[in-house]
Design a protein around this motif. Structure first.
Motif, PDB file in Angstrom:
ATOM      1  N   SER A 284       0.829  -1.195   0.000  1.00 60.83           N
ATOM      2  CA  SER A 284       0.000   0.000   0.000  1.00 60.83           C
ATOM      3  C   SER A 284       0.871   1.256   0.000  1.00 60.83           C
ATOM      4  N   GLU A 288      -0.212   5.385   6.768  1.00 63.41           N
ATOM      5  CA  GLU A 288      -1.659   5.380   6.563  1.00 63.41           C
ATOM      6  C   GLU A 288      -2.377   4.764   7.752  1.00 63.41           C
ATOM      7  N   GLN A 290      -6.331   2.559   8.208  1.00 63.71           N
ATOM      8  CA  GLN A 290      -7.362   1.917   7.394  1.00 63.71           C
ATOM      9  C   GLN A 290      -8.590   1.582   8.230  1.00 63.71           C
ATOM     10  N   GLU A 292     -12.615  -0.439   7.432  1.00 58.84           N
ATOM     11  CA  GLU A 292     -13.437  -1.127   6.442  1.00 58.84           C
ATOM     12  C   GLU A 292     -14.736  -1.587   7.092  1.00 58.84           C
ATOM     13  N   HIS A 345     -13.976   0.098   1.892  1.00 52.50           N
ATOM     14  CA  HIS A 345     -12.634   0.206   2.471  1.00 52.50           C
ATOM     15  C   HIS A 345     -12.150   1.650   2.380  1.00 52.50           C
ATOM     16  N   THR A 347      -8.577   3.889   2.949  1.00 50.28           N
ATOM     17  CA  THR A 347      -7.169   4.101   3.286  1.00 50.28           C
ATOM     18  C   THR A 347      -7.016   5.569   3.643  1.00 50.28           C
ATOM     19  N   TRP A 348      -6.874   5.826   4.942  1.00 42.93           N
ATOM     20  CA  TRP A 348      -6.843   7.195   5.452  1.00 42.93           C
ATOM     21  C   TRP A 348      -5.424   7.746   5.471  1.00 42.93           C
ATOM     22  N   LYS A 376      -8.969  -3.510  11.426  1.00 40.15           N
ATOM     23  CA  LYS A 376      -8.833  -2.108  11.058  1.00 40.15           C
ATOM     24  C   LYS A 376      -9.541  -1.223  12.085  1.00 40.15           C
TER      25      LYS A 376
END
Length: 416
Positions: A284, A288, A290, A292, A345, A347-348, A376
């Motif tokens: 990835s 980050e 994550q 979900e 999902h 991805t922050w 997560k």
């Protein structure tokens, strides 16, 4: 003969450095007997997989146990492969391909361990594809008494133990059902609009063997909202309102596509196309967080609209979002238990405060029956509400771990 169990005083952090483990030490047993000795010797311990989690899920006030040094190799008997729990999917997939065998699906990252991915209900994509846990036909687990317990499909506790969130013990080996190897081609379709997404969501997700929709939940200058990654075992399907990318893409706009698996419709082995990322690159983005959420598929459009209603707050915190489908299963703590699901999902960016402030509002807007991905970030006050076998699982934990050797702060919040 027992082998030495090396200890490391610095347990480290999750792979994305989102959480620093507070365990007293980390050990890497070399045999199942070493694992049993650890359980009998240590009052508190917890299995640690490939660290691809974002919280204190795998932490413990005692000892972290990594199985990446276990002196055990995969073995194939007919169409079933026996795998050490600490093995990574990318390594297992290459081993299977050499023998003409395959798994039905893989997650986005091949870097994750088999035991850790199964225990958290991790999945790939595809309306006909179950989570990775649905390939499990048997597992061997060292329980809280130090006993090695084997559970096979059809046995009374099997469906409760497979997605076990680390609460039942240390899974040393799993057996997975395989199939003959197969070829997949991957294409990226650009220009998807929200109008087309709204009208054709089910059609798009069912267009090929595995489909992922990537979006930042806001309109781009050209009016599009994202890309559709299509992994097909036959001809490339048409995706409404899109055009084929003519160059490789990264899932996050603007990043170098080198870490991603081969695209442009070139056929290749299943394990080199189903993941989004290559094993020999950083998974990835790295920096980050994550989250979900898995929503009953018959409420998919409602869920998409709910996220869309928060787009102005989601987008500044987001690197990319992904929309996928996962087929139903009968595993008690699987987010797809009893129903096909839509996976949302996120991805922050590495902004814990901002993400932590947004998640409660996002969770309140998602439809009833939404379930979190265990590995997560989520803030749901009563995560068990969406799982009909929740109390049965709690009973299973009491039987497998009567002295709470595998208990930790995360389980205290989630299981109570």
């Amino acid at each position: 003969m027992r082998t030495e169990t090396p200890a490391f005083d610095a347990p480290g952090s999750t792979w994305a450095r989102s959480y620093d483990y507070t365990a007293r030490k980390l050990v890497r047993p070399r045999s199942v007997e070493d694992v049993r000795d650890l359980v009998l010797r240590e009052p508190r311990l917890r299995a640690l997989g490939s660290r691809h989690s974002f919280t204190d899920l795998a932490d413990t006030p005692g000892v972290l146990v990594s199985l990446d040094a276990l002196e055990s190799a995969p073995s194939l008997a007919g169409d079933v492969v026996r795998v050490p729990g600490g093995m990574r999917y990318g390594e297992l997939a290459a081993w299977l391909e050499e023998r003409g065998r395959a798994l039905p699906n893989l997650a986005s990252l091949p870097h994750i361990s088999v035991a850790g991915a199964v225990a958290t209900g991790t999945h790939g994509s595809g309306v006909g594809n179950g989570s990775l846990a649905t390939s499990v036909t048997a597992l061997e687990i060292v329980d809280g008494r130090g006993d090695l317990v084997r559970l096979e499909a059809g046995s009374p506790d099997f469906a409760g133990a497979v997605v076990g969130i680390g609460a039942l013990g240390i899974v040393t080996h799993l057996e997975l059902l395989t199939s003959p190897s197969y070829q997949i081609s991957q294409t990226v379709h650009e220009g998807l609009t929200f109008a087309d997404l709204r009208e054709h969501l089910t059609e798009i997700l069912g267009a090929a063997y595995s489909v992922s929709i990537f979006t930042r939940w806001g309109d781009a200058p050209d009016g599009s909202v994202g890309k559709v990654w299509v992994k097909s075992s036959s001809t490339t399907p048409q995706i409404p309102g899109t055009v084929l990318a003519t160059e490789p893409r990264h899932v996050i706009p603007g990043l170098d596509a080198a870490p991603c698996t081969e695209q442009l419709g070139v056929p290749g082995p299943w394990h080199e196309r189903l993941p989004h990322f290559r094993l020999d690159f950083q998974p990835s983005v790295g920096a980050e967080l994550q989250s979900e959420y898995l929503v009953p598929f018959d409420r998919a459009q409602e869920a998409v609209d709910a996220v869309r209603s928060l787009a102005d707050r989601v987008r500044p915190l987001l690197q990319v979002g992904e929309i996928r489908a996962v087929a139903a299963d009968d595993l008690w703590l699987s987010p797809a238990y009893g129903t096909d699901v839509l996976a949302l999902h996120f991805t922050w960016r590495a902004d814990p405060a901002g993400v932590g402030k947004l998640l409660p509002d996002l969770e309140r807007r998602l439809p009833a029956g939404t379930r979190p991905h265990w590995g997560k970030l989520f803030t749901t006050a009563d995560p068990g509400a969406g799982f009909p076998r929740w109390e049965d699982f709690r009973d299973l934990v009491r039987r497998f771990d009567p002295d709470r050797r595998f208990w930790n702060a995360w389980l205290d919040r989630v299981l109570g």
